[in-house]
Design a protein around this motif. Structure first.
Motif, short mmCIF file in Angstrom:
data_model
loop_
_atom_site.label_atom_id
_atom_site.label_comp_id
_atom_site.label_asym_id
_atom_site.label_seq_id
_atom_site.Cartn_x
_atom_site.Cartn_y
_atom_site.Cartn_z
N VAL A 199 21.78 112.44 107.21
CA VAL A 199 20.84 112.03 108.26
C VAL A 199 20.52 113.26 109.12
CG1 VAL A 199 20.43 110.52 110.24
CG2 VAL A 199 21.83 109.71 108.31
N PRO A 200 19.24 113.52 109.39
CA PRO A 200 18.89 114.69 110.20
C PRO A 200 19.19 114.47 111.68
CG PRO A 200 16.91 113.43 109.74
CD PRO A 200 18.04 112.77 108.96
N ALA A 201 19.64 115.53 112.34
CA ALA A 201 19.72 115.56 113.79
C ALA A 201 18.49 116.30 114.25
CB ALA A 201 20.99 116.27 114.25
N LEU A 202 17.62 115.63 115.02
CA LEU A 202 16.30 116.17 115.34
C LEU A 202 16.17 116.57 116.80
CD1 LEU A 202 14.12 113.56 113.41
CD2 LEU A 202 14.76 115.86 112.65
N TRP A 203 15.44 117.64 117.00
CA TRP A 203 14.99 118.06 118.33
C TRP A 203 13.48 118.01 118.28
CZ3 TRP A 203 14.66 123.73 120.25
CH2 TRP A 203 14.30 123.76 121.61
N GLY A 204 12.89 116.91 118.73
CA GLY A 204 11.46 116.71 118.52
C GLY A 204 11.22 116.52 117.03
N ASN A 205 10.35 117.37 116.46
CA ASN A 205 10.08 117.34 115.02
C ASN A 205 10.86 118.39 114.26
OD1 ASN A 205 8.17 115.21 115.08
ND2 ASN A 205 6.61 116.63 115.82
N THR A 206 11.77 119.07 114.96
CA THR A 206 12.56 120.14 114.34
C THR A 206 13.96 119.63 114.01
OG1 THR A 206 11.37 121.85 115.58
CG2 THR A 206 13.49 122.47 114.65
N ALA A 207 14.41 119.91 112.80
CA ALA A 207 15.76 119.51 112.40
C ALA A 207 16.77 120.54 112.90
CB ALA A 207 15.85 119.38 110.88
N GLY A 209 19.78 120.20 112.26
CA GLY A 209 20.69 120.26 111.12
C GLY A 209 20.79 118.87 110.51
N VAL A 210 21.76 118.70 109.63
CA VAL A 210 21.94 117.43 108.94
C VAL A 210 23.41 117.03 108.98
CG1 VAL A 210 21.84 116.28 106.69
CG2 VAL A 210 19.99 117.81 107.39
N VAL A 211 23.68 115.79 109.38
CA VAL A 211 25.02 115.24 109.29
C VAL A 211 25.19 114.66 107.89
CG1 VAL A 211 26.65 113.54 110.19
CG2 VAL A 211 25.05 114.68 111.75
N LEU A 212 26.16 115.19 107.15
CA LEU A 212 26.43 114.74 105.79
C LEU A 212 27.81 114.12 105.72
CD1 LEU A 212 25.51 114.79 102.72
CD2 LEU A 212 26.93 116.85 102.54
N TRP A 213 27.86 112.88 105.25
CA TRP A 213 29.15 112.23 104.99
C TRP A 213 29.26 112.06 103.48
CZ3 TRP A 213 29.82 107.14 102.93
CH2 TRP A 213 31.17 106.75 102.83
N LEU A 214 30.37 112.46 102.92
CA LEU A 214 30.55 112.34 101.47
C LEU A 214 31.98 111.92 101.14
CD1 LEU A 214 30.69 115.93 99.88
CD2 LEU A 214 30.74 115.54 102.31
N ARG A 215 32.12 111.26 100.00
CA ARG A 215 33.44 110.81 99.58
C ARG A 215 33.45 110.70 98.05
NH1 ARG A 215 33.17 104.46 101.01
NH2 ARG A 215 31.96 103.84 99.17
N PRO A 216 34.63 110.72 97.45
CA PRO A 216 34.73 110.62 96.00
C PRO A 216 34.22 109.27 95.49
CG PRO A 216 36.77 111.45 96.93
CD PRO A 216 35.95 110.96 98.07
N GLU A 229 24.20 103.47 108.78
CA GLU A 229 24.10 103.28 110.23
C GLU A 229 25.12 104.12 110.98
OE1 GLU A 229 23.07 102.64 113.91
OE2 GLU A 229 21.85 102.12 112.15
N ALA A 230 26.35 104.20 110.48
CA ALA A 230 27.38 104.99 111.15
C ALA A 230 27.02 106.47 111.15
CB ALA A 230 28.73 104.78 110.47
N VAL A 231 26.53 106.98 110.02
CA VAL A 231 26.13 108.39 109.95
C VAL A 231 24.91 108.63 110.83
CG1 VAL A 231 25.46 110.27 108.41
CG2 VAL A 231 27.06 108.53 107.60
N SER A 232 23.98 107.67 110.83
CA SER A 232 22.78 107.80 111.66
C SER A 232 23.15 107.83 113.14
CB SER A 232 21.83 106.63 111.39
OG SER A 232 21.36 106.64 110.07
N ARG A 233 24.14 107.06 113.51
CA ARG A 233 24.57 107.04 114.90
C ARG A 233 25.10 108.40 115.34
NH1 ARG A 233 29.52 106.06 117.10
NH2 ARG A 233 29.59 105.28 119.24
N ALA A 234 25.89 109.04 114.49
CA ALA A 234 26.39 110.37 114.80
C ALA A 234 25.24 111.37 114.94
CB ALA A 234 27.37 110.83 113.73
N ALA A 235 24.27 111.28 114.03
CA ALA A 235 23.12 112.19 114.10
C ALA A 235 22.31 111.94 115.37
CB ALA A 235 22.25 112.03 112.86
N ARG A 236 22.18 110.67 115.76
CA ARG A 236 21.44 110.34 116.99
C ARG A 236 22.13 110.91 118.22
NH1 ARG A 236 20.77 105.17 114.58
NH2 ARG A 236 22.41 104.29 115.90
#
Length: 253
Positions: A199-207, A209-216, A229-236
């Protein structure tokens, strides 16, 4: 500022005086005087007769602005909280300052040892730097300027990529979907055996960075989209902190 914005927004990295004047609405003679001042200050470079591009000082100004809004952000704690809630590994990827690459600038791995799953630190943070593969790479591609996207698309799929790596047609279609829905799902895409949510963390229209959650694969529920939703919340939270001028958000807000 209008001239500099047009230099950034017009296609390609080199612009003509005529194109800049038409896009700004300024008379060419006025535009020429402004450009000469920008050249003297290092914000614009002159490349031959009537051709210009953004200079190194413009890039530095952008980086300083970005640093200013994130100065007091406790990003690492947000990532730690997400990892504690979901398990897996959480990584924050940013666009590298040079080339079409991403770089891992922060992470929370909990008790995981990537080597237990056939991964090395090189796999996780170096081989995975290509924007060409992975949910985080595709998410960054959805927000980068077109020239950077073209560089990434011209690269071959890395040999270490997983079976879910996309060809260019699939990748371009996914970029449109990412801009529409605000996240990406990766299924054994960047590395074999790992699924992810980005999920991107945005400043206006600029990213920022990206919050990436991964697991096996096979660990926990089968569908990682349950955790969008949980990952999106962190990015927000990261986005809100930047938008508010660097105020430190509460991870439990």
């Amino acid at each position: 500022m209008r001239v500099l914005r047009v230099c950034h927004e017009l296609p390609g990295d080199v612009q003509t005086l005529q194109a800049i004047a038409e896009a700004t609405g300024f008379d060419p003679s006025v535009c020429h005087r402004i450009l000469q001042s920008c050249v003297a200050d290092g914000y614009v470079e002159r490349l031959g007769h009537g051709k210009y591009r953004l200079g190194s000082d413009a890039i530095q100004a952008g980086l300083l602005a970005m640093a200013g809004v994130t100065e007091h952000l406790d990003q690492h704690q947000i990532l730690l909280d997400l990892q504690e809630d979901l398990g897996g590994i959480v990584v924050f990827y940013s666009l590298a300052p040079v080339g079409a690459r991403r770089v891992a600038t922060d992470y929370a791995k909990g008790d995981y040892n990537p080597a237990d799953f056939g991964m090395t630190a090189f796999d996780m943070f170096t081989v995975g730097c290509s924007l060409r593969t992975g949910a985080s790479g595709r998410t960054l591609l959805a927000y980068v300027p077109e020239p950077i996207r073209e560089i990434a698309l011209a690269e071959p799929i890395p040999e270490t990529a997983g079976p879910g790596a996309m060809d260019n047609e699939e990748l371009l279609a996914s970029i449109k979907e990412i801009r529409k829905q605000g996240y990406a799902i990766g299924r054994q895409e960047c590395l074999p055996g790992w699924d992810s949510v980005a999920v991107p963390a945005l400043w206006g229209n600029t990213a920022l960075g990206v919050v990436l959650w991964l697991r096996p694969v096979g660990e926990g529920s089968d569908d990682v989209s349950d955790h969008v939703e949980a990952v999106s919340r962190a990015a927000r939270l990261i986005s809100l902190a930047a938008t508010a001028g660097g105020r430190n958000p509460s991870p439990t807000a």
